[in-house]
Motif scaffolding. Structure first.
Motif, PDB file in Angstrom:
ATOM      1  N   SER A 137     -10.200  -7.264 -12.625  1.00 51.72           N
ATOM      2  CA  SER A 137      -9.562  -6.060 -12.742  1.00 51.72           C
ATOM      3  C   SER A 137      -8.707  -6.247 -14.192  1.00 51.72           C
ATOM      4  CB  SER A 137      -8.686  -5.618 -11.665  1.00 51.72           C
ATOM      5  OG  SER A 137      -7.663  -6.573 -11.380  1.00 51.72           O
ATOM      6  N   THR A 138      -8.249  -5.122 -14.697  1.00 51.51           N
ATOM      7  CA  THR A 138      -7.012  -5.404 -15.830  1.00 51.51           C
ATOM      8  C   THR A 138      -5.968  -5.904 -15.192  1.00 51.51           C
ATOM      9  OG1 THR A 138      -8.055  -3.576 -17.212  1.00 51.51           O
ATOM     10  CG2 THR A 138      -5.890  -4.441 -17.740  1.00 51.51           C
ATOM     11  N   THR A 139      -5.614  -5.660 -13.997  1.00 52.75           N
ATOM     12  CA  THR A 139      -4.119  -6.277 -13.385  1.00 52.75           C
ATOM     13  C   THR A 139      -4.442  -7.872 -13.288  1.00 52.75           C
ATOM     14  OG1 THR A 139      -5.108  -5.806 -11.017  1.00 52.75           O
ATOM     15  CG2 THR A 139      -3.605  -4.277 -12.046  1.00 52.75           C
ATOM     16  N   SER A 140      -5.596  -8.347 -12.950  1.00 55.60           N
ATOM     17  CA  SER A 140      -5.879  -9.821 -12.963  1.00 55.60           C
ATOM     18  C   SER A 140      -5.542 -10.466 -14.358  1.00 55.60           C
ATOM     19  CB  SER A 140      -7.064 -10.204 -12.399  1.00 55.60           C
ATOM     20  OG  SER A 140      -8.154  -9.722 -13.128  1.00 55.60           O
ATOM     21  N   LEU A 141      -6.067  -9.569 -15.465  1.00 55.45           N
ATOM     22  CA  LEU A 141      -5.724  -9.965 -16.695  1.00 55.45           C
ATOM     23  C   LEU A 141      -4.234 -10.060 -16.986  1.00 55.45           C
ATOM     24  CD1 LEU A 141      -6.906 -10.879 -19.434  1.00 55.45           C
ATOM     25  CD2 LEU A 141      -7.247  -8.611 -20.069  1.00 55.45           C
ATOM     26  N   ILE A 142      -3.555  -9.126 -16.507  1.00 50.61           N
ATOM     27  CA  ILE A 142      -2.204  -8.942 -16.794  1.00 50.61           C
ATOM     28  C   ILE A 142      -1.369 -10.279 -16.078  1.00 50.61           C
ATOM     29  CG2 ILE A 142       0.214  -7.645 -16.183  1.00 50.61           C
ATOM     30  CD1 ILE A 142      -1.577  -6.226 -18.024  1.00 50.61           C
ATOM     31  N   VAL A 143      -1.912 -10.741 -14.987  1.00 51.57           N
ATOM     32  CA  VAL A 143      -1.488 -12.121 -14.218  1.00 51.57           C
ATOM     33  C   VAL A 143      -1.442 -13.061 -15.091  1.00 51.57           C
ATOM     34  CG1 VAL A 143      -1.701 -13.597 -12.322  1.00 51.57           C
ATOM     35  CG2 VAL A 143      -1.836 -11.421 -11.786  1.00 51.57           C
ATOM     36  N   ARG A 144      -2.858 -13.263 -15.848  1.00 50.36           N
ATOM     37  CA  ARG A 144      -2.883 -14.302 -16.992  1.00 50.36           C
ATOM     38  C   ARG A 144      -1.704 -14.095 -17.940  1.00 50.36           C
ATOM     39  NH1 ARG A 144      -8.883 -13.898 -17.970  1.00 50.36           N
ATOM     40  NH2 ARG A 144      -8.318 -15.475 -19.787  1.00 50.36           N
TER      41      ARG A 144
END
Length: 333
Positions: A137-144
């Motif tokens: 998800s884009t949210t998982s990219l935001i975590v990084r």
């Protein structure tokens, strides 16, 4: 626009965020929990750092009911309230500038533009492009991104991030190694996963049931499509969704795609404002017994002017339903 960077460039994204003195965050039209969750998570972080921040999407006029409990919704503003000029414009979960709708014109007034996305079909339309097609998800990219930025993730931010993760993975049906570890990290902040999932996935108004009865009666099966993978499709006309929200219409694809005789599903949804404009949602399975390895619906959607992921994509088309179905069948072969 400055020179484009195509790699997953977290360092440049962090530099841009640190340098910005005002930030606009744009979500895609007909927003889902991944784009809104990504936008609000970033807004919460920026606001705490004292940076003026606006979050918006072009349409519909209001945030879908299922996402109104997300932390940070007070940062959402109407499209007309998005500043014409800003230090940094961030597009989240948008595969192309076209997905910004009427707000795409705000890009020209931004000193710098940052695109954060996980769609393989992304057109790299920003000054800085952080694109990871392998991300759940884009949210998982935001975590990084937050990790690279040195920003801790608290319960409010985690709530927004988990919303995008649970929806874009289909309640963890489509995962990769590390997905469950990410979920556990977010859950460890104390968020209520059951309540988040209930609000996003398991709550509909009564009118949704009557809408489904009308729409599902239009369903058609084309078993010979694409070497025997098969297509199932349904049509959502504007009168079918009178009295229910646009997100209820979006949910139809998740029911149609469960058809066992077809590896590809499509739902054609008529625009409420332009009679001959339709948005088309596509879904595909990995494979089906007796068929080949499936179909990449992102390739099909891109060929028809849209984009997306291998197993979930969409596009916009104009005409009548018969012509639209014929066009999709021709593209699938």
């Amino acid at each position: 626009m400055t020179t484009m960077r195509d790699a997953v460039d977290l360092e440049s994204a962090v530099e841009a965020l640190n340098a910005a003195r005002s930030v606009t965050i744009l979500c895609h039209v007909q927003p889902d929990a991944d784009t809104v969750g990504s936008g609000l998570a970033l807004a919460l972080v920026l606001h705490r750092r004292g940076i003026p921040v606006w979050v918006s999407f072009a349409e519909p006029a209001e945030l879908p009911e299922s996402m109104r409990s997300l932390p940070g919704v007070h940062h959402l503003v109407a499209p007309g309230d998005v500043p014409a000029e800003v230090d940094l414009l961030v597009a989240v979960d948008c595969g192309s500038a076209g997905r910004l709708g009427a707000l795409a014109d705000r890009m020209s007034g931004a000193a710098n533009t940052l695109v954060l996305d996980h769609h393989r079909s992304n057109t790299r339309f920003g000054s800085i492009n952080v694109i990871d097609a392998g991300a759940e998800s884009t949210t998982s990219l935001i975590v990084r991104l937050l990790d690279a930025w040195g920003v801790p993730i608290d319960a409010e931010v985690a709530h927004c991030l988990y919303a995008g993760l649970v929806t874009d993975t289909g309640s963890f049906r489509w995962v990769r190694p590390g997905t469950h570890e990410l979920a556990e990290r977010l859950l460890a902040t104390g968020i209520d996963s059951a309540e988040i999932a209930r609000a996003l996935l398991d709550t509909h108004p009564f009118g949704w049931l009557t809408m489904l009865s009308r729409v599902l009666s239009t369903a058609q099966l084309e078993p010979g499509v694409h070497g025997g993978i098969g297509l199932v499709y349904a049509v959502v006309r504007r009168e079918d969704i009178a009295g229910v929200s646009s997100e209820e219409a979006e949910s139809v694809i998740d029911i149609v795609r469960t058809t066992s005789e077809a590896g590809i599903a499509a739902v054609f949804k008529q625009s409420s404002s332009v009679a001959d404009r339709w948005t088309v949602s596509l879904r595909a399975r990995d494979s089906r017994p007796g068929a080949d390895d499936g179909v990449d619906v992102a390739e099909i959607a891109t060929a028809l002017g849209g984009g997306g992921h291998r197993f979930a994509a969409g596009y916009t088309a104009y005409g009548n339903p018969d012509d639209l179905v014929a066009g999709l069948l021709a593209a699938l072969g």
